[in-house]
Design a protein around this motif. Structure first.
Motif, PDB file in Angstrom:
ATOM      1  N   GLN A  42       0.829  -1.211   0.000  1.00 26.27           N
ATOM      2  CA  GLN A  42       0.000   0.000   0.000  1.00 26.27           C
ATOM      3  C   GLN A  42       0.869   1.268   0.000  1.00 26.27           C
ATOM      4  O   GLN A  42       0.558   2.249  -0.671  1.00 26.27           O
ATOM      5  N   ARG A  43       1.960   1.227   0.741  1.00 28.88           N
ATOM      6  CA  ARG A  43       2.890   2.357   0.776  1.00 28.88           C
ATOM      7  C   ARG A  43       3.468   2.618  -0.617  1.00 28.88           C
ATOM      8  O   ARG A  43       3.572   3.772  -1.051  1.00 28.88           O
ATOM      9  N   ASP A  44       3.816   1.542  -1.320  1.00 31.13           N
ATOM     10  CA  ASP A  44       4.386   1.692  -2.656  1.00 31.13           C
ATOM     11  C   ASP A  44       3.355   2.216  -3.652  1.00 31.13           C
ATOM     12  O   ASP A  44       3.679   3.005  -4.543  1.00 31.13           O
ATOM     13  N   ILE A  45       2.111   1.779  -3.500  1.00 27.08           N
ATOM     14  CA  ILE A  45       1.035   2.289  -4.361  1.00 27.08           C
ATOM     15  C   ILE A  45       0.911   3.792  -4.193  1.00 27.08           C
ATOM     16  O   ILE A  45       0.800   4.545  -5.162  1.00 27.08           O
ATOM     17  N   LEU A  46       0.954   4.226  -2.953  1.00 26.12           N
ATOM     18  CA  LEU A  46       0.799   5.653  -2.675  1.00 26.12           C
ATOM     19  C   LEU A  46       2.001   6.458  -3.172  1.00 26.12           C
ATOM     20  O   LEU A  46       1.855   7.567  -3.682  1.00 26.12           O
ATOM     21  N   LYS A  47       3.189   5.901  -3.033  1.00 24.13           N
ATOM     22  CA  LYS A  47       4.391   6.598  -3.504  1.00 24.13           C
ATOM     23  C   LYS A  47       4.340   6.843  -5.008  1.00 24.13           C
ATOM     24  O   LYS A  47       4.858   7.848  -5.506  1.00 24.13           O
TER      25      LYS A  47
END
Length: 263
Positions: A42-47
């Motif tokens: 999820q963090r990578d999606i947001l980045k």
């Protein structure tokens, strides 16, 4: 100028950004509950998205009690450490303390003690706010969802009495309309107003959806109240929608025009 956002998950951040919004607001309880692997995903999606997650709602799940006989400060602290560290890493600046299931007063429990317990919880939360540079905005909820702290004026009073640098209040236009609270409460909150939720409210029975041109809510009076109080923070749409692309575009048209008009 006021920043506009939408309450949604990171998977929708790219679309929300393309519509013109400045940020998304996700659930803190959801974020805390993710496995390490899913959190990283999820963090990578947001980045990779054009906008970030500047806010979180859903501060606490029902299992982390803050009122009643089952309050456990060790559970609260463990939860806040994990949740706030993740939120900070993802760029969150404000966390919304609605959490009716966690703060609702159990039947037979004294209301005066519940108020003291909420104050104690917010004092604990201040420690993690300072550590992770996050502000907590107390969200007054309509009485159908919670039996304590239902008005913006109550959230403002709690914030003022605690006098903690990272604790303020929130105004949710749906809850305000359901509680027949005038929007002048947003103005009166002054510097303690730290976040705003907006929607097209249909009252207690009808729920809420995204604002749209020509609907029956008076958004001008809301933005007038915000301007009168000197508010220049974030305003998030918190509501359901049928099609994020279509409903989001209409809502952005309404809210972007208003924030420019009352800048």
């Amino acid at each position: 100028m006021i920043r506009l956002g939408v309450c949604t998950k990171p998977e929708n951040a790219e679309l929300v950004g393309r519509l013109g919004f400045d940020f998304i607001e996700m659930s803190l309880a959801w974020l805390e509950d993710l496995s390490d692997e899913e959190y990283a995903r999820q963090r990578d999606i947001l980045k990779a998205a054009p906008i970030g997650a500047e806010a979180c709602n859903g501060m606490l799940p029902g299992r982390v009690r803050v009122t009643g006989p089952d309050v456990d400060e060790s559970v609260i602290r463990a939860y806040l450490e994990k949740a706030f560290s993740r939120a900070h890493e993802m760029g969150v600046k404000v966390v919304v303390f609605g959490s009716g299931a966690a703060r609702g007063v159990p039947e037979g429990w004294p209301q005066d003690e519940a108020w003291r317990q909420i104050a104690r919880y917010l004092t604990i939360a201040e420690e993690y706010c300072e550590k992770y540079d996050i502000t907590v905005a107390i969200e007054p909820l309509r009485r159908a969802e919670c039996n304590i702290m239902n008005l913006v004026t109550e959230g403002t009073l709690m914030s003022a009495l605690l006098n903690l640098p990272h604790i303020g209040t929130l105004g949710d236009t749906h809850h305000m309309l359901c509680g027949h609270e005038p929007f002048s409460a947003l103005t009166q909150a002054g510097r303690l107003l730290r976040h705003v939720h907006i929607s097209h409210s249909m009252g207690d029975e009808g729920g809420r959806d995204f604002p749209a041109p020509g609907d029956d809510n008076d958004y001008d009076v809301i933005f007038e109240a915000l301007k009168a109080g000197g508010y220049e923070g974030r305003v998030s749409i918190e509501a359901g929608c049928k099609d994020m692309a279509i409903d989001g575009a209409k809502a952005f048209e309404v809210l972007d025009a208003l924030r420019k008009k009352y800048a």
